[in-house]
Design an enzyme around this catalytic site. Structure first.
Site, PDB file in Angstrom:
ATOM      1  N   HIS A  15       3.935   3.447  11.027  1.00  0.00           N
ATOM      2  CA  HIS A  15       4.342   2.004  10.937  1.00  0.00           C
ATOM      3  C   HIS A  15       4.969   1.811   9.609  1.00  0.00           C
ATOM      4  O   HIS A  15       5.040   2.741   8.537  1.00  0.00           O
ATOM      5  CB  HIS A  15       2.805   1.292  10.817  1.00  0.00           C
ATOM      6  CG  HIS A  15       1.857   1.530   9.566  1.00  0.00           C
ATOM      7  ND1 HIS A  15       1.158   2.787   9.360  1.00  0.00           N
ATOM      8  CD2 HIS A  15       1.903   0.947   8.255  1.00  0.00           C
ATOM      9  CE1 HIS A  15       0.634   2.915   8.197  1.00  0.00           C
ATOM     10  NE2 HIS A  15       1.170   2.006   7.626  1.00  0.00           N
ATOM     11  N   HIS A  62       9.767   2.039   4.541  1.00  0.00           N
ATOM     12  CA  HIS A  62       9.962   3.297   5.183  1.00  0.00           C
ATOM     13  C   HIS A  62       8.941   3.427   5.960  1.00  0.00           C
ATOM     14  O   HIS A  62       7.869   2.663   6.290  1.00  0.00           O
ATOM     15  CB  HIS A  62       9.833   4.051   3.976  1.00  0.00           C
ATOM     16  CG  HIS A  62       8.231   4.236   3.077  1.00  0.00           C
ATOM     17  ND1 HIS A  62       8.059   3.104   2.493  1.00  0.00           N
ATOM     18  CD2 HIS A  62       7.246   4.935   3.550  1.00  0.00           C
ATOM     19  CE1 HIS A  62       6.883   3.380   2.053  1.00  0.00           C
ATOM     20  NE2 HIS A  62       6.379   4.180   2.524  1.00  0.00           N
TER      21      HIS A  62
END
Length: 155
Positions: A32, A108
């Site tokens: 995620h 990220h």
């Protein structure tokens, strides 16, 4: 237990990354992009605040490249990262007053918590498929298990 707001790439995007970069051992269903980390905030209070927020319009992202923070190896993000930053700002804004981690936002997707030169090298030239970001999830993390306890779509 900890709480966070995140974007989860669709299954085909996660599958492409897992098959394109050898050596990744983390669970793809947990991959995620964290928008806000809320620690031990009460989800019963966080959920209504998210539900009343204007989160903006859908936009596209793609996983591309990678890097590391100490021992953590991550996939980078390309596409409409300006809209991702704006979404993050709206999420943080609607959660004012909650204990949000105040580190700079560095979008990220963590793929390994243990440094691996081979994974990092595999990410260097990686450019995954584009996907539409159509919502955010409120997630509870407890003993390594993630539970999505709320989801909000972008109009």
């Amino acid at each position: 237990m900890s709480l966070f707001v995140a974007i989860f790439p669709p299954e085909d995007v996660r599958r492409d990354l897992a098959s394109s970069v050898p050596g990744i051992r983390s669970r793809a269903d947990k991959w995620h992009v964290t928008l806000a980390f809320l620690g031990d905030a009460d989800p019963a209070l966080v959920a209504p605040a998210l539900g009343q927020a204007s989160l903006g319009d859908p936009f596209t992202l793609r996983l591309t490249g990678g890097g590391r923070f100490r021992s953590v190896v991550w996939a980078g993000l390309g596409g409409d990262v300006a809209s991702l930053g704006a979404l993050r700002d709206r999420v943080v804004g609607c959660l004012a007053g909650f204990p949000i981690d105040d580190r700079d936002f560095q979008p990220h997707l963590t793929v390994s918590y243990r440094y691996s030169a081979s994974i990092l090298n595999g990410l260097a030239d990686y450019a995954g498929p584009e996907w539409w970001v159509r919502g955010v999830s409120l997630v509870r993390s407890a003993e390594g298990t993630y539970s999505r306890i709320g989801e909000w779509t972008l109009p």
